[in-house]
Design an enzyme around this catalytic site. Structure first.
Site, PDB file in Angstrom:
ATOM      1  N   ASP A  17       0.955  -1.372   0.041  1.00  0.00           N
ATOM      2  CA  ASP A  17       0.047   0.014  -0.200  1.00  0.00           C
ATOM      3  C   ASP A  17       0.814   1.303  -0.107  1.00  0.00           C
ATOM      4  OD1 ASP A  17      -2.431   1.532   0.220  1.00  0.00           O
ATOM      5  OD2 ASP A  17      -2.638   1.294   2.239  1.00  0.00           O
ATOM      6  N   GLU A  64     -11.887  -5.496  -5.278  1.00  0.00           N
ATOM      7  CA  GLU A  64     -12.573  -4.137  -5.205  1.00  0.00           C
ATOM      8  C   GLU A  64     -11.837  -3.161  -6.375  1.00  0.00           C
ATOM      9  OE1 GLU A  64     -11.834  -5.963  -2.638  1.00  0.00           O
ATOM     10  OE2 GLU A  64     -13.864  -6.679  -2.311  1.00  0.00           O
ATOM     11  N   ASN A  65     -10.603  -3.339  -6.460  1.00  0.00           N
ATOM     12  CA  ASN A  65      -9.891  -2.367  -7.371  1.00  0.00           C
ATOM     13  C   ASN A  65     -10.185  -2.255  -8.567  1.00  0.00           C
ATOM     14  OD1 ASN A  65      -6.501  -3.507  -6.043  1.00  0.00           O
ATOM     15  ND2 ASN A  65      -7.871  -1.865  -5.249  1.00  0.00           N
ATOM     16  N   LEU A 192      -6.908  -5.002   7.132  1.00  0.00           N
ATOM     17  CA  LEU A 192      -6.789  -6.219   6.350  1.00  0.00           C
ATOM     18  C   LEU A 192      -7.341  -6.168   4.774  1.00  0.00           C
ATOM     19  CD1 LEU A 192      -6.986  -9.040   8.795  1.00  0.00           C
ATOM     20  CD2 LEU A 192      -5.242  -7.643   8.349  1.00  0.00           C
ATOM     21  N   SER A 193      -8.308  -5.183   4.529  1.00  0.00           N
ATOM     22  CA  SER A 193      -8.759  -5.007   3.365  1.00  0.00           C
ATOM     23  C   SER A 193      -9.263  -6.365   2.581  1.00  0.00           C
ATOM     24  CB  SER A 193      -7.831  -3.954   2.338  1.00  0.00           C
ATOM     25  OG  SER A 193      -7.870  -2.847   3.193  1.00  0.00           O
TER      26      SER A 193
END
Ligand code: FPP
Length: 253
Positions: A17, A64-65, A192-193
């Site tokens: 990230d 989700e990206n 943690l996404s």
């Protein structure tokens, strides 16, 4: 300082990230951060091998990206294709096996083809493993596994009443992989996404403030050292560990 060679984590998973913030700090477009992020990927693959880490999993693109701006999504797909085209030879030379977790069949044709080629070219290697999480999310993984498990029950290949973690986990994308021992997230975020939520049940977690494009071998080594200072109890007490009970045997079967 270098970590000791005993007790090196077998599997390290990383949430890479901070590419966007790295670029913003320099007045550059976000994609420039991702480009630098790819160079860090190459550095960290080598660093992990040098440290003796046998499995390295990188969260390269989440389920989700896809919702990011279309030009950023297509730039990330382009970088993935470029990375795989350039890196497959290096993986073969270094005897690193490439795996993928996630709905990789939904990737665009270009990176999907490179991925299939790299996986096939490295499939005989066993010592070193690079796992790319692509179009990955824990919730879709669990939904996919539940669907496959239900189909296996309907076909008589599994017995519903005999379901255990061991029988069910064979339907996860990670069936062939050991659980992560250490999870690292860069950039100071402490989430943690949707990444390996169930596989990290007993993982140690380290949140590094370093933005991914700046993450260096020394940062990985420092995280491993920190891991080596932790006591992993797998639900047991410190006293039980001292008396020689194997804590891994206590983890849910
Ligand atoms: C998070 O940073 C990073 C990503 C969503 C993509 C990670 C991709 C790479 C490192 C490059 C491609 C990878 C491979 C294996 C070729 P962010 O954009 O969310 O950063 P920010 O939170 O600072 O905006």
């Amino acid at each position: 300082m270098q970590p000791t060679s005993a007790n090196i984590p077998n599997h390290v998973a990383i949430i890479m990230d901070g590419n966007g913030r790295w670029a913003k700090q320099r007045g550059l477009p976000r994609i420039e951060g991702h480009r630098r992020g790819v160079e860090t990927v190459r550095t960290i693959i080598d660093a992990a091998r040098d440290l003796g880490i046998r499995y390295l999993t990188l969260y390269a693109f989440s389920a989700e990206n896809w919702q990011r701006p279309p030009d950023e999504v297509s730039a990330l797909m382009g970088l993935l294709e470029y990375f795989l085209r350039r890196e497959t030879k290096v993986l073969v030379k270094n005897r690193v096996r490439l795996h993928v977790i996630g709905r990789s069949e939904e990737l665009p044709a270009g990176p999907r083809k490179e991925l299939q080629h790299a996986i096939a070219a490295t499939r005989h290697f066993t010592d070193w493993n690079l796992v790319l999480a692509l179009n990955y999310g824990s919730r879709t993984e669990l939904a996919d596994a539940a669907r496959a498990y239900a189909a296996a029950v309907a076909a008589g290949r599994e017995q519903l009443g005999e379901t255990t973690w061991t029988s069910f986990s064979r339907y996860l994308y990670t069936a062939a992989l050991p659980d992560p021992d250490l999870l690292i997230r860069t950039s100071g975020e402490t989430r943690l996404s949707n990444f390996l939520l169930i596989q990290c049940a007993y993982a140690e977690m380290i949140f590094s403030p370093v933005l991914w494009p700046d993450f260096a071998k020394a940062d990985l080594a420092a995280a491993v050292e920190e891991y080596q200072r932790r006591e992993r109890r797998f639900g047991l007490t410190g006293e039980q560990l001292k008396s020689g009970v194997n804590p891994r045997a206590a983890a849910t079967p």
